[in-house]
Write a protein that holds these residues in place. Structure first.
Motif, short mmCIF file in Angstrom:
data_model
loop_
_atom_site.label_atom_id
_atom_site.label_comp_id
_atom_site.label_asym_id
_atom_site.label_seq_id
_atom_site.Cartn_x
_atom_site.Cartn_y
_atom_site.Cartn_z
N SER A 46 32.66 39.49 39.95
CA SER A 46 31.27 39.06 39.74
C SER A 46 30.30 40.21 39.95
O SER A 46 29.37 40.42 39.16
CB SER A 46 30.93 37.92 40.70
OG SER A 46 31.72 36.78 40.44
N VAL A 47 30.52 40.98 41.01
CA VAL A 47 29.66 42.13 41.31
C VAL A 47 29.78 43.17 40.21
O VAL A 47 28.77 43.72 39.73
CB VAL A 47 30.01 42.74 42.68
CG1 VAL A 47 29.26 44.05 42.88
CG2 VAL A 47 29.68 41.77 43.80
N PHE A 106 37.30 36.98 42.79
CA PHE A 106 36.17 36.37 42.11
C PHE A 106 34.88 37.12 42.46
O PHE A 106 34.07 37.44 41.59
CB PHE A 106 36.02 34.90 42.53
CG PHE A 106 36.79 33.93 41.68
CD1 PHE A 106 36.27 33.48 40.47
CD2 PHE A 106 38.03 33.46 42.08
CE1 PHE A 106 36.98 32.58 39.68
CE2 PHE A 106 38.74 32.56 41.31
CZ PHE A 106 38.22 32.11 40.10
N LEU A 107 34.70 37.39 43.74
CA LEU A 107 33.49 38.06 44.21
C LEU A 107 33.41 39.50 43.68
O LEU A 107 32.34 39.94 43.24
CB LEU A 107 33.45 38.06 45.74
CG LEU A 107 33.30 36.68 46.40
CD1 LEU A 107 33.42 36.80 47.91
CD2 LEU A 107 31.97 36.04 46.02
N LEU A 108 34.53 40.21 43.71
CA LEU A 108 34.57 41.60 43.23
C LEU A 108 34.23 41.68 41.74
O LEU A 108 33.40 42.49 41.32
CB LEU A 108 35.94 42.22 43.50
CG LEU A 108 36.15 43.64 42.96
CD1 LEU A 108 35.15 44.61 43.59
CD2 LEU A 108 37.58 44.10 43.20
N LYS A 113 28.04 42.19 37.00
CA LYS A 113 26.58 42.22 37.15
C LYS A 113 26.03 43.64 37.10
O LYS A 113 24.97 43.89 36.50
CB LYS A 113 26.19 41.55 38.48
CG LYS A 113 24.72 41.24 38.60
CD LYS A 113 24.28 40.21 37.57
CE LYS A 113 22.82 39.86 37.69
NZ LYS A 113 22.39 38.92 36.63
N LEU A 120 39.45 34.12 45.97
CA LEU A 120 38.01 34.24 46.22
C LEU A 120 37.53 35.69 46.30
O LEU A 120 36.51 36.04 45.69
CB LEU A 120 37.62 33.47 47.49
CG LEU A 120 36.11 33.37 47.78
CD1 LEU A 120 35.38 32.72 46.62
CD2 LEU A 120 35.87 32.60 49.07
N PRO A 121 38.23 36.59 47.01
CA PRO A 121 37.79 38.00 47.04
C PRO A 121 37.76 38.62 45.64
O PRO A 121 36.86 39.42 45.34
CB PRO A 121 38.84 38.68 47.94
CG PRO A 121 39.37 37.58 48.80
CD PRO A 121 39.39 36.37 47.91
N ILE A 160 26.86 36.51 34.71
CA ILE A 160 28.22 36.82 35.15
C ILE A 160 29.23 35.93 34.44
O ILE A 160 30.27 36.40 33.98
CB ILE A 160 28.34 36.63 36.69
CG1 ILE A 160 27.46 37.64 37.42
CG2 ILE A 160 29.80 36.75 37.14
CD1 ILE A 160 27.34 37.39 38.91
#
Length: 221
Positions: free
Chosen positions: A50-51, A46-48, A54, A43-44, A61
């Motif tokens: 994604s940012v 995925f978030l990194l 973007k 999950l971390p 994304i």
């Protein structure tokens, strides 16, 4: 025949698992369990990613691409976007020669549409991570033939129905045995080999070969 192609003549004998009902059921349960755990742990990342996608380029994304799934079913493959937002505008980015080469193999070395971040994601195979959700949806398996676009089916010839008889995979026997470094004819043989010999033993071998392939960045473009 060289040593690296010996697997093409090898037969796996655990047919009680691969040909009966136990193996497909066990394979699906293991896919769900392993992918669920992976999504939580990753999950971390995925978030990194994604940012970063973007803020480094315009566009969504996640990129959804139409592919052919089991029994010819239309599915949409999820990936982190690695190209410019108008990548489908071939005339804008490709020369005539590049377009001809792209239509031959559906890939192009040094594709001008790939972003700087996209090149990193592709080399590390991190762009494929959203396909974990394809697996949870039931459109894909962890291991199986890599999904293709409809135009590529002509290369499968008489092996088309065989290869489309099972769920496509996040990784597979072609993906962990050279991937883009192989010819398309090799790809068809490798994918067909897996379908004919699929078993728990082959899945385990493919899983660990994939880890080695990703670490070495073999065949990733």
């Amino acid at each position: 025949m060289n040593g690296s192609d010996v697997w093409m003549e090898t037969e796996y004998l655990d047919l009680s698992l691969s040909k009966g009902r136990i193996y497909p059921f066990f394979k699906r349960i293991m896919d769900i369990l392993m992918v669920s755990i992976a999504v939580i742990l990753l999950l971390p990342i995925f978030l990194l990613i994604s940012v970063l996608v973007k803020i480094t380029s315009k566009g969504p994304i996640i990129y959804k691409h139409k592919r052919v799934g089991k029994n010819g079913k239309e599915i949409y493959l999820y990936k982190f976007r690695t190209m410019v937002s108008d990548a489908d505008n071939f005339d804008k980015y490709f020369t005539k020669e590049e377009l001809e080469k792209f239509r031959e193999n559906y890939k192009l070395e040094n594709d001008p549409r790939i972003t700087k971040l996209g090149k990193i994601l592709r080399r590390t195979s991190l762009d494929e991570l959203p396909q974990l959700f394809n697996i949870l949806k039931g459109d894909m398996a962890l291991i199986g033939p890599r999904p293709v676009v409809e135009e590529e089916l002509e290369y499968f010839k008489e092996k088309k129905e065989l290869i489309l008889s099972i769920l496509p995979g996040l990784t597979g026997w072609w993906a962990c045995n050279g991937r883009s470094c192989r010819t398309y004819d090799d790809r068809v043989k490798l994918e067909a080999y897996y379908v004919k010999n699929m078993s728990l033993k082959l899945d385990i071998k493919c899983f660990f070969k994939t880890i080695i392939t990703v670490i070495k960045k073999e065949g990733a473009k």
